[in-house]
Design an enzyme around this catalytic site. Structure first.
Site, PDB file in Angstrom:
ATOM      1  N   GLU A  79      38.940  60.901  88.038  1.00 34.78           N
ATOM      2  CA  GLU A  79      38.594  62.253  88.495  1.00 34.78           C
ATOM      3  C   GLU A  79      39.754  63.142  88.081  1.00 34.78           C
ATOM      4  O   GLU A  79      40.783  63.187  88.755  1.00 34.78           O
ATOM      5  CB  GLU A  79      38.402  62.258  90.019  1.00 34.78           C
ATOM      6  N   CYS A  98      41.256  71.334  91.899  1.00 30.07           N
ATOM      7  CA  CYS A  98      40.815  70.866  90.576  1.00 30.07           C
ATOM      8  C   CYS A  98      39.642  71.670  90.056  1.00 30.07           C
ATOM      9  O   CYS A  98      39.505  71.850  88.848  1.00 30.07           O
ATOM     10  CB  CYS A  98      40.451  69.394  90.643  1.00 30.07           C
TER      11      CYS A  98
HETATM   12  P1  NAD Z   1      49.195  63.405  89.104  1.00 31.99           P
HETATM   13  O1  NAD Z   1      48.361  62.894  87.977  1.00 31.99           O
HETATM   14  O2  NAD Z   1      50.570  63.848  88.801  1.00 31.99           O
HETATM   15  O3  NAD Z   1      49.342  62.290  90.265  1.00 31.99           O
HETATM   16  C1  NAD Z   1      48.233  61.651  90.854  1.00 31.99           C
HETATM   17  C2  NAD Z   1      48.639  60.276  91.374  1.00 31.99           C
HETATM   18  O4  NAD Z   1      49.085  59.475  90.294  1.00 31.99           O
HETATM   19  C3  NAD Z   1      49.747  60.263  92.411  1.00 31.99           C
HETATM   20  O5  NAD Z   1      49.370  59.393  93.463  1.00 31.99           O
HETATM   21  C4  NAD Z   1      50.937  59.701  91.666  1.00 31.99           C
HETATM   22  O6  NAD Z   1      51.779  58.927  92.482  1.00 31.99           O
HETATM   23  C5  NAD Z   1      50.297  58.826  90.626  1.00 31.99           C
HETATM   24  N1  NAD Z   1      51.093  58.714  89.400  1.00 31.99           N
HETATM   25  C6  NAD Z   1      51.893  59.657  88.852  1.00 31.99           C
HETATM   26  N2  NAD Z   1      52.423  59.198  87.691  1.00 31.99           N
HETATM   27  C7  NAD Z   1      51.945  57.949  87.512  1.00 31.99           C
HETATM   28  C8  NAD Z   1      52.116  56.946  86.504  1.00 31.99           C
HETATM   29  N3  NAD Z   1      52.891  57.157  85.449  1.00 31.99           N
HETATM   30  N4  NAD Z   1      51.447  55.792  86.641  1.00 31.99           N
HETATM   31  C9  NAD Z   1      50.651  55.565  87.719  1.00 31.99           C
HETATM   32  N5  NAD Z   1      50.467  56.466  88.692  1.00 31.99           N
HETATM   33  C10 NAD Z   1      51.093  57.644  88.605  1.00 31.99           C
HETATM   34  O7  NAD Z   1      48.323  64.559  89.753  1.00 31.99           O
HETATM   35  P2  NAD Z   1      48.733  65.587  90.884  1.00 31.99           P
HETATM   36  O8  NAD Z   1      49.805  66.480  90.351  1.00 31.99           O
HETATM   37  O9  NAD Z   1      48.950  64.876  92.155  1.00 31.99           O
HETATM   38  O10 NAD Z   1      47.373  66.413  91.013  1.00 31.99           O
HETATM   39  C11 NAD Z   1      47.053  67.475  90.173  1.00 31.99           C
HETATM   40  C12 NAD Z   1      46.057  67.080  89.102  1.00 31.99           C
HETATM   41  O11 NAD Z   1      44.967  66.383  89.672  1.00 31.99           O
HETATM   42  C13 NAD Z   1      45.449  68.301  88.419  1.00 31.99           C
HETATM   43  O12 NAD Z   1      45.287  68.031  87.052  1.00 31.99           O
HETATM   44  C14 NAD Z   1      44.092  68.436  89.093  1.00 31.99           C
HETATM   45  O13 NAD Z   1      43.127  69.128  88.344  1.00 31.99           O
HETATM   46  C15 NAD Z   1      43.743  66.998  89.281  1.00 31.99           C
HETATM   47  N6  NAD Z   1      42.773  66.831  90.362  1.00 31.99           N
HETATM   48  C16 NAD Z   1      41.521  66.413  90.072  1.00 31.99           C
HETATM   49  C17 NAD Z   1      40.573  66.298  91.077  1.00 31.99           C
HETATM   50  C18 NAD Z   1      39.169  65.830  90.810  1.00 31.99           C
HETATM   51  O14 NAD Z   1      38.478  65.507  91.779  1.00 31.99           O
HETATM   52  N7  NAD Z   1      38.713  65.787  89.576  1.00 31.99           N
HETATM   53  C19 NAD Z   1      40.928  66.605  92.383  1.00 31.99           C
HETATM   54  C20 NAD Z   1      42.227  67.020  92.644  1.00 31.99           C
HETATM   55  C21 NAD Z   1      43.152  67.122  91.630  1.00 31.99           C
END
Ligand code: NAD
Length: 478
Positions: A236, A270
């Protein structure tokens, strides 16, 4: 929390011992915790519908009874007011759990399918089975909702679950780690707090499914780590979701609804409208209405954003955007506040038109026609959401037919998330797979094909040697 940022809130009698150990020794904590969940799954305890319904009821009870604690955590991490916490994080999950409870028996029913002549006599059907032990990785922007909504789907389908909330919202992660084991089956559902290292270690355990919500960049890393174990993924993701405003749109309503959607969680959503594509003849009126709508909805123009790093990123986007700022423009980096900033016609190559904004900045790009608007969207990666304000069904048909994206709303924004009958998910760069309602149940289930044949009749026709006559008959049957 240990110095590495990990704590495991787990999981039944034997594992509560492990919880203490894992605070001292993270590397031992995660494999043991996952092994415990696998043992629970193998025991068959999570399969009966009764167990699943109990867990769904427990989610609803937890959200009602502990609303104040979740709201306080959301206030600490994100400055979110209690009403917004209820509206955006808690109520939608409770609604999902209620909806799943109501429909689960029907979703889980085996479905009979027709059998061709060549296979008769026989009965054929497919039935759903849980995948096993699954991993849910959440982002920071709706840190309760986006961990618990996938949990609803995962337990409805009968799985054991590890929840890994975002480390960027530690109060919410701690609230989940504290409260989830008080309500859900501790041997089947576990919260692991941690950051990148812990998430990598989790992925290395080889889950039966992983639902990740986050950025496309991290989504690629998660998919690569999952691929090592052939762990299937639902991704997502985010991206740039456009809102198109045509010349015949109801401008006042469009402006009001776009302002509302961009103000929601300070644009850190998002499915927020990332930018607007507005027809030239109505552009100035739209921009005026938009400014009015924002002012009417906010007494204090300073919107909280996650932290100083995010605020500095937004300030740089605005500084380097070019174009004309018609509303807002102030970003207080240290206080991590930003005004809702409208930038009309930024420079074509500006980052604000290339990167996902994820904050209260709205570029307004002037277009001359629907062709222009559609071409602009088609140039970029497939968006998560596309919004259209128009009174003309022909425009709607064009947007639906010519733009590939996760979900579309006409004359409003974001509300598609609240319709549990609709799949929620992206396509291409905005995601893989979907959940909510029955789609979530399916995402966490395997559709098993079953064929049952009687042992009689057992015609010689089906076995070699194949005589000419047998061949003629078989050719007729197939
Ligand atoms: P992110 O991708 O930075 O982090 C999400 C999760 O991934 C966190 O739990 C983090 O600990 C983990 N993570 C980070 N780096 C990692 C790695 N190298 N390996 C494994 N896990 C890792 O996202 P964010 O900054 O928390 O959220 C913002 C993003 O999420 C935006 O792009 C937004 O559009 C998207 N988003 C999408 C939805 C949806 O339903 N489609 C909903 C909310 C947010």
């Amino acid at each position: 929390m240990t110095s590495s940022g990990l704590s495991v809130a787990a999981c039944g009698r034997s594992v509560s011992r492990m919880t203490t150990q894992s605070r001292v020794s993270p590397p031992r904590g995660i494999p043991d915790t996952v092994a415990q969940l696998r043992a629970t799954f193998r025991s068959g305890r999570t399969r009966p519908l009764e167990w699943r319904l109990e867990q769904l009821a427990a989610v609803q009870r937890m959200l009602t009874e502990r609303e104040a604690e979740f709201a306080e955590a959301l206030r600490k991490d994100l400055g979110r007011p209690p009403v917004d916490a209820w509206l955006a994080d808690l109520a939608p999950v409770a609604a999902e759990a209620k909806y799943a409870s109501k429909h689960l028996r029907r979703w889980a029913r085996p479905t009979r399918v027709g059998v061709p002549l060549s296979v008769q006599p026989a009965r054929a059907w497919y039935q759903y089975e849980p995948l096993g032990t699954v991993l849910v990785i959440g982002p920071w922007n709706y840190p309760i909702h986006l961990v618990l909504a996938p949990l609803v789907a995962a337990v409805a389908a009968g799985n054991c679950v590890v929840l890994k909330p975002s480390e960027q919202t530690p109060a919410c992660a701690a609230a989940l780690a504290r409260l989830v084991p008080q309500y859900l089956d501790r041997d089947a559902v576990t919260v692991v707090e941690g950051a990148v290292a812990e998430t990598e270690e989790l992925l290395d355990q080889g889950f039966d499914h992983c639902l990740f919500t986050g950025s496309p960049g991290v989504g690629k890393k998660v998919m690569a780590a999952a691929a090592k174990h052939l762990t299937p993924v639902t991704l997502e993701l985010g991206g740039k979701s456009p809102v198109i405003v045509t010349a015949d749109a109801n401008l006042r309503v469009a402006a009001k609804r776009i302002a509302w959607a961009k103000l929601l969680n300070s644009g850190q959503t998002c499915v927020a409208p990332d930018y607007a594509l507005v027809e030239r003849s109505v552009r100035d009126r739209f921009v005026t209405e938009l400014g009015r709508a924002v002012d009417a909805m906010r007494d204090d123009p300073a919107l909280p954003v996650l932290d100083a790093r995010q605020a500095a990123r937004l300030a740089a986007l605005v500084d380097q955007a070019g174009g004309t700022v018609t509303h807002g423009g102030t970003v207080e980096v240290d206080a991590h506040h930003a005004e809702l900033t409208v930038v009309v016609d930024p420079d074509a190559g500006a980052d604000v038109l290339r990167d996902e904004i994820f904050g209260p900045v709205l570029p307004v790009v002037t277009v001359d026609s629907m062709d222009d608007a559609i071409a602009h969207v088609q140039q970029g990666p497939k968006p998560l959401a596309v919004y259209l304000f128009s009174e003309d069904r022909a425009d709607e048909q064009r947007v639906l037919a010519e733009i590939s994206n996760g979900g579309t709303v006409v004359n409003h924004l974001i509300y598609h998330l609240l319709v549990p009958g609709l799949p929620f998910g992206g396509v291409g760069n905005s995601g893989t797979g979907a959940y909510h309602g029955q789609w979530g149940f399916q995402a966490f289930s395997h559709r098993k094909a079953v064929l049952r044949k009687p042992t009689r009749p057992d015609p010689a026709l089906a076995y070699p040697p194949y005589s000419k006559l047998k061949e003629v008959v078989m050719r007729r049957l197939f």
